[in-house]
Enzyme design. Sequence first.
Site, short mmCIF file in Angstrom:
data_model
loop_
_atom_site.label_atom_id
_atom_site.label_comp_id
_atom_site.label_asym_id
_atom_site.label_seq_id
_atom_site.Cartn_x
_atom_site.Cartn_y
_atom_site.Cartn_z
N HIS A 54 0.82 -1.22 0.00
CA HIS A 54 0.00 0.00 0.00
C HIS A 54 0.84 1.26 0.00
O HIS A 54 2.04 1.24 0.29
CB HIS A 54 -0.93 0.01 1.23
N CYS A 55 0.19 2.36 -0.31
CA CYS A 55 0.68 3.70 -0.07
C CYS A 55 -0.54 4.42 0.49
O CYS A 55 -1.33 3.82 1.21
CB CYS A 55 1.30 4.33 -1.33
N GLN A 56 -0.74 5.69 0.15
CA GLN A 56 -1.95 6.35 0.66
C GLN A 56 -3.21 5.83 -0.03
O GLN A 56 -4.18 5.48 0.60
CB GLN A 56 -1.86 7.86 0.48
N SER A 69 2.77 2.20 -4.54
CA SER A 69 2.62 0.76 -4.28
C SER A 69 2.37 -0.02 -5.58
O SER A 69 2.88 -1.12 -5.75
CB SER A 69 1.49 0.51 -3.28
#
Length: 189
Positions: free
Chosen positions: A124-126, A132
């Site tokens: 994940h990222c934001q 990601s």
Amino acid sequence: MTDYEVSVQQLNDLLTDENGDFCMPSRDFNEVYPGILLGNERVATNVRRLRQLGVSHVLNAAHGDSHAHVNTGARFYAGTGIVYHGVPANDTDHFDLGAYFAECSDFMERALAHGSGGGRVYVHCQKGYSRSATLVAAFLMIRRGMDVRGAVATVRERREIGPNDGFLRQLCQLGDGLRNEGEQEHKND
């Protein structure tokens, strides 16, 4: 300007809809490859949800505590049995995410081989959209032998993604490098 076998524009064409627009993810996460879940920070910060999904490993492509990052870490997951790895990436064209491709691919490979039935990794990222998604595409190229177009298309078929042009350029560089390595190996056979 360097020419790659596959151009950034060709990759962007794979990522946009028929109107040439990028679409934001419609779900919090998607399983984009067996055992690899790509998603946003909402799921990453919900340990109960991660456990329900059978996640054994978390790869945070936005490790850090600024507004553009997700402030989790090994301590956040302590006692959960979830193995954590973080990359302090910025979602900018000039950030060198390629410097992390090998270590993140190794982490994902270890995650998938975890335990008797294999593990599941939440990357994940934001938003689960750029940083990601780029790391998952790089994994598919390095560890599953896909070319850059196939890797990006595989992820895009299962989730709306939009890596920035700098990250797409780094994937093109990776693709050219892997292809050149393959050609060298054939010459040495």
